[in-house]
Design a protein around this motif. Structure first.
Motif, PDB file in Angstrom:
ATOM      1  N   ALA A   1     -95.741 -18.874 -28.765  1.00 26.24           N
ATOM      2  CA  ALA A   1     -96.044 -18.032 -29.926  1.00 26.24           C
ATOM      3  C   ALA A   1     -95.480 -16.630 -29.735  1.00 26.24           C
ATOM      4  CB  ALA A   1     -97.556 -17.975 -30.148  1.00 26.24           C
ATOM      5  N   LEU A   2     -95.628 -16.080 -28.532  1.00 28.08           N
ATOM      6  CA  LEU A   2     -95.115 -14.735 -28.276  1.00 28.08           C
ATOM      7  C   LEU A   2     -93.589 -14.722 -28.269  1.00 28.08           C
ATOM      8  CD1 LEU A   2     -97.633 -13.605 -25.519  1.00 28.08           C
ATOM      9  CD2 LEU A   2     -97.324 -12.493 -27.741  1.00 28.08           C
ATOM     10  N   ALA A   3     -92.996 -15.810 -27.764  1.00 20.55           N
ATOM     11  CA  ALA A   3     -91.537 -15.889 -27.738  1.00 20.55           C
ATOM     12  C   ALA A   3     -90.975 -15.787 -29.153  1.00 20.55           C
ATOM     13  CB  ALA A   3     -91.090 -17.192 -27.075  1.00 20.55           C
ATOM     14  N   ALA A   4     -91.698 -16.369 -30.098  1.00 14.35           N
ATOM     15  CA  ALA A   4     -91.241 -16.311 -31.489  1.00 14.35           C
ATOM     16  C   ALA A   4     -91.246 -14.880 -32.011  1.00 14.35           C
ATOM     17  CB  ALA A   4     -92.131 -17.199 -32.365  1.00 14.35           C
ATOM     18  N   LEU A   5     -92.057 -14.016 -31.412  1.00  7.20           N
ATOM     19  CA  LEU A   5     -92.055 -12.598 -31.809  1.00  7.20           C
ATOM     20  C   LEU A   5     -90.981 -11.809 -31.088  1.00  7.20           C
ATOM     21  CD1 LEU A   5     -95.824 -11.560 -31.984  1.00  7.20           C
ATOM     22  CD2 LEU A   5     -94.385 -12.573 -33.746  1.00  7.20           C
ATOM     23  N   GLY A   6     -90.413 -12.402 -30.036  1.00  4.34           N
ATOM     24  CA  GLY A   6     -89.330 -11.700 -29.340  1.00  4.34           C
ATOM     25  C   GLY A   6     -89.523 -11.559 -27.839  1.00  4.34           C
TER      26      GLY A   6
ATOM     27  N   ASP B   1    -109.484 -33.251 -10.037  1.00  2.00           N
ATOM     28  CA  ASP B   1    -110.712 -33.364 -10.830  1.00  2.00           C
ATOM     29  C   ASP B   1    -110.395 -34.108 -12.124  1.00  2.00           C
ATOM     30  OD1 ASP B   1    -113.157 -32.786 -12.162  1.00  2.00           O
ATOM     31  OD2 ASP B   1    -112.330 -30.905 -12.937  1.00  2.00           O
ATOM     32  N   PRO B   2    -110.251 -35.428 -12.029  1.00  2.00           N
ATOM     33  CA  PRO B   2    -109.843 -36.183 -13.218  1.00  2.00           C
ATOM     34  C   PRO B   2    -110.865 -36.052 -14.350  1.00  2.00           C
ATOM     35  CG  PRO B   2    -109.940 -37.595 -11.247  1.00  2.00           C
ATOM     36  CD  PRO B   2    -110.553 -36.292 -10.880  1.00  2.00           C
ATOM     37  N   CYS B   3    -110.374 -35.815 -15.547  1.00  2.00           N
ATOM     38  CA  CYS B   3    -111.253 -35.647 -16.713  1.00  2.00           C
ATOM     39  C   CYS B   3    -110.541 -36.313 -17.889  1.00  2.00           C
ATOM     40  CB  CYS B   3    -111.487 -34.156 -16.971  1.00  2.00           C
ATOM     41  SG  CYS B   3    -112.627 -33.806 -18.308  1.00  2.00           S
ATOM     42  N   PRO B   4    -110.590 -37.657 -17.923  1.00  2.00           N
ATOM     43  CA  PRO B   4    -109.709 -38.401 -18.833  1.00  2.00           C
ATOM     44  C   PRO B   4    -109.875 -38.074 -20.317  1.00  2.00           C
ATOM     45  CG  PRO B   4    -111.412 -39.820 -17.864  1.00  2.00           C
ATOM     46  CD  PRO B   4    -111.442 -38.528 -17.113  1.00  2.00           C
ATOM     47  N   GLN B   5    -111.064 -37.650 -20.727  1.00  2.00           N
ATOM     48  CA  GLN B   5    -111.281 -37.422 -22.166  1.00  2.00           C
ATOM     49  C   GLN B   5    -111.307 -35.941 -22.529  1.00  2.00           C
ATOM     50  OE1 GLN B   5    -112.162 -40.455 -23.866  1.00  2.00           O
ATOM     51  NE2 GLN B   5    -113.557 -41.561 -22.518  1.00  2.00           N
ATOM     52  N   ARG B   6    -110.750 -35.117 -21.663  1.00  2.00           N
ATOM     53  CA  ARG B   6    -110.778 -33.674 -21.914  1.00  2.00           C
ATOM     54  C   ARG B   6    -110.071 -33.308 -23.218  1.00  2.00           C
ATOM     55  NH1 ARG B   6    -107.064 -29.885 -20.891  1.00  2.00           N
ATOM     56  NH2 ARG B   6    -105.768 -31.258 -19.624  1.00  2.00           N
ATOM     57  N   GLN B   7    -110.599 -32.298 -23.913  1.00  3.23           N
ATOM     58  CA  GLN B   7    -109.900 -31.767 -25.088  1.00  3.23           C
ATOM     59  C   GLN B   7    -108.658 -31.026 -24.619  1.00  3.23           C
ATOM     60  OE1 GLN B   7    -113.546 -29.593 -26.544  1.00  3.23           O
ATOM     61  NE2 GLN B   7    -112.605 -29.978 -28.518  1.00  3.23           N
ATOM     62  N   PRO B   8    -107.586 -31.082 -25.401  1.00  3.59           N
ATOM     63  CA  PRO B   8    -106.380 -30.334 -25.034  1.00  3.59           C
ATOM     64  C   PRO B   8    -106.535 -28.854 -25.360  1.00  3.59           C
ATOM     65  CG  PRO B   8    -106.024 -31.549 -27.068  1.00  3.59           C
ATOM     66  CD  PRO B   8    -107.400 -31.909 -26.586  1.00  3.59           C
ATOM     67  N   GLY B   9    -105.963 -27.986 -24.543  1.00  6.74           N
ATOM     68  CA  GLY B   9    -106.039 -26.550 -24.776  1.00  6.74           C
ATOM     69  C   GLY B   9    -105.016 -26.064 -25.788  1.00  6.74           C
ATOM     70  N   GLY B  10    -105.092 -24.781 -26.102  1.00 10.51           N
ATOM     71  CA  GLY B  10    -104.089 -24.160 -26.963  1.00 10.51           C
ATOM     72  C   GLY B  10    -104.597 -23.821 -28.351  1.00 10.51           C
ATOM     73  N   ARG B  11    -104.010 -22.773 -28.910  1.00 14.35           N
ATOM     74  CA  ARG B  11    -104.462 -22.312 -30.219  1.00 14.35           C
ATOM     75  C   ARG B  11    -104.188 -23.318 -31.337  1.00 14.35           C
ATOM     76  NH1 ARG B  11    -106.045 -17.946 -33.091  1.00 14.35           N
ATOM     77  NH2 ARG B  11    -105.268 -17.806 -35.223  1.00 14.35           N
ATOM     78  N   SER B  12    -103.063 -24.006 -31.258  1.00 12.30           N
ATOM     79  CA  SER B  12    -102.756 -24.955 -32.347  1.00 12.30           C
ATOM     80  C   SER B  12    -103.843 -26.013 -32.434  1.00 12.30           C
ATOM     81  CB  SER B  12    -101.413 -25.631 -32.116  1.00 12.30           C
ATOM     82  OG  SER B  12    -100.632 -24.912 -31.206  1.00 12.30           O
ATOM     83  N   MET B  13    -104.286 -26.476 -31.267  1.00 11.34           N
ATOM     84  CA  MET B  13    -105.354 -27.462 -31.228  1.00 11.34           C
ATOM     85  C   MET B  13    -106.658 -26.879 -31.761  1.00 11.34           C
ATOM     86  SD  MET B  13    -104.330 -30.288 -30.331  1.00 11.34           S
ATOM     87  CE  MET B  13    -102.873 -31.024 -29.673  1.00 11.34           C
TER      88      MET B  13
END
Length: 492
Positions: free
Chosen positions: A64-69, A183-195
């Motif tokens: 996202a920041l790369a898109a700003l420059g 620390d396996p966590c198979p059903q973890r939610q994915p990170g990130g703002r889009s998510m």
DNA sequence: AGTGCAGTTGACTTT
DNA sequence: TAAAGTCAACTGCAC
């Protein structure tokens, strides 16, 4: 080149509604920086699942920041050393960040940063996020100030960031340090703002109406709750953004959701005001009363206590990195009362399991569910009754405890009572609850307990309910006339 | 049909 | 955001 502004990202991994970024960009060229601190990731409340969520959020933010420059710059090491290297390369004017109400380690690290900045004449601007107030004098008027904060306009990301020459963005490594355990966590939610935005949109659009009806049972909570906690904890969205879009939506169910966001800040405020609550009971009489028993702790942590609903909840948490609030309370209550374990030890296991670990909420809640705040009533959950109430057909138990999958529903909550040779739980629930209750009430009745409790209420209690005295001192009301006509008073 | 009684429900208190 | 105990009102049923 004019003096540089460092925007130091911590648990605020977004550029939208990011006031430090916004204000820094108005002053001059910005170095957006995240520092991977190996020592932080070795703290006992940190885990790989949290790192992986953080990592995905960093990748998203860099893009996202790369898109700003100017893409996010990532460095690894001690943050003061990283700043010091930046100082040798650039003329630094200021560091910008959000106030962080973290654990003891981040608190001490921030003090080192402050000392370094002072020494070199570099300003460090820390702006509040959430509704938490630093150096709060009194709890009075807190709710009003929270409301004001949340109503302020959301700030946009800056229109553009001039690219810095000679600055390598740096790799975002697979691991923050060698020592972090797998620390396996198979059903973890994915990170990130889009998510985060997808989750927020889906919640307000499709799930908010049924929110309050689905938060209690683990059968419905995984899909019925907002599931925004991890995104708020890592700052992929701001509290203000969530509140404001929820209010714009203002459909059914939104108000009970909002009240939870309010409580979020209420609890963080307690750790902000008194960092020692990470380690030490609010009430002095509650300190040191419990006893660490590592085989009990391990059985609880792995989901092998022999109490089906407790084990199912723990295993679901371990696999998802999340479970609903009520079940968190039950797991903590079971560890603190039935197993009589010190909350710091059980709390560290839960902290590592929670992708949404937020120190202020977490340690306040650990203490509250252990009865050590003294300003809340004692709540000893009956895990068998909770199972019958929230998993009547045993669907959740069968999913997470395959060894019980063939039991009929009538036997599933207490198999040892129905089936010969079925192993007993590691504690007898009824006996253990009675013993814990007796111990706690013996302490609460002891001389001098109430004075401490009143002081704690003044400092930390919610003012919403209007300064209620503690339970033990509340005047009993005479039994009210229940139905029909009020009996006429005959006292003449 | 009225009475007595066991069992249930719900409001409230105590821990 | 608890659970267990108490008490009184209520319900269904047998006689």
């Amino acid at each position: 080149m004019p003096a540089l502004q460092i925007v130091w990202f911590k648990r605020d991994l977004r550029m939208h509604d990011h006031r430090p970024l916004h204000q820094a960009a108005e002053r001059g060229p910005v170095l957006p920086l995240y520092v991977i601190e190996p020592e932080l990731w070795q703290q006992p409340d940190c885990s790989e699942r949290q790192w992986l969520f953080c990592r995905e959020s960093l990748v998203d933010l860099r893009q996202a920041l790369a898109a700003l420059g100017q893409p996010l710059v990532v460095r690894r090491g001690d943050v003061v050393e990283v700043f010091e290297r930046a100082r040798s390369q650039f003329e630094l004017e200021a560091i910008w960040s959000h106030e962080e109400t973290g654990n003891d380690w981040t608190f001490r690290r921030d003090k080192r940063v402050a000392a370094w900045a002072r020494r070199h004449g570099i300003a460090w601007f820390e702006l509040p996020q959430f509704g938490v107030i630093r150096r709060l004098q009194s709890r009075n008027g807190w709710a009003r100030r929270w409301e004001t904060q949340m109503a302020e306009p959301v700030v946009m990301s800056p229109p553009g960031l001039p690219a810095l020459v000679r600055v390598d963005p740096g790799l975002i490594p697979e691991r923050p340090c060698e020592e972090l355990a797998s620390d396996p966590c198979p059903q973890r939610q994915p990170g990130g703002r889009s998510m985060a935005l997808l989750e927020l949109g889906d919640f307000l659009e499709n799930r908010a109406a049924r929110y309050s009806g689905s938060i209690s049972s683990p059968n419905t909570a995984f899909s019925g709750c907002s599931r925004l906690s991890a995104y708020l904890a890592w700052g992929c969205v701001s509290m203000r953004e969530v509140i404001q879009s929820s209010r714009r939506h203002s459909g059914r169910g939104v108000s009970s959701f909002e009240s939870r966001l309010h409580w979020h800040c209420h609890f963080i405020q307690k750790l902000e005001d008194q960092p020692a609550i990470e380690f030490s009971d609010f009430h002095p009489f509650m300190r040191g009363i419990r006893e660490l028993n590592s085989s009990r702790l391990e059985a609880w942590a792995q989901g092998w206590t022999g109490v089906p609903f407790v084990d199912a909840c723990m295993r679901a948490l371990n696999a998802h990195g999340w479970i609903n609030f009520r079940m968190r309370a039950m797991l903590m209550s079971f560890a603190s009362y039935h197993l009589w374990l010190p909350w710091r030890d059980s709390g560290l296991h839960l902290a590592r399991q929670f992708v949404d670990y937020e120190p202020g909420i977490h340690w306040s809640q650990c203490q509250m569910q252990s009865g050590s705040t003294s300003i809340n009533t004692i709540r000893i959950y009956n895990p068998i009754k909770q199972g019958m109430d929230h998993d009547a057909d045993g669907v959740f138990i069968r999913r997470w405890c395959p060894e019980l999958a063939d039991l009929p529903t009538a036997h599933i909550h207490e198999p040892w009572r129905h089936i010969a040779d079925h192993p007993e739980p590691i504690v007898n629930c009824a006996e253990a609850a009675r013993l814990a209750k007796d111990r706690i009430w013996a302490i609460r009745r002891s001389a001098g307990f109430d004075q401490h409790a009143d002081a704690i209420q003044k400092r930390h209690g919610s003012r919403k309910a209007g300064l209620q005295p503690t339970v033990s001192k509340r005047r009993r009301k005479p039994a009210a006339q229940k139905s029909g006509v009020q009996q006429l008073s005959l006292e003449l």
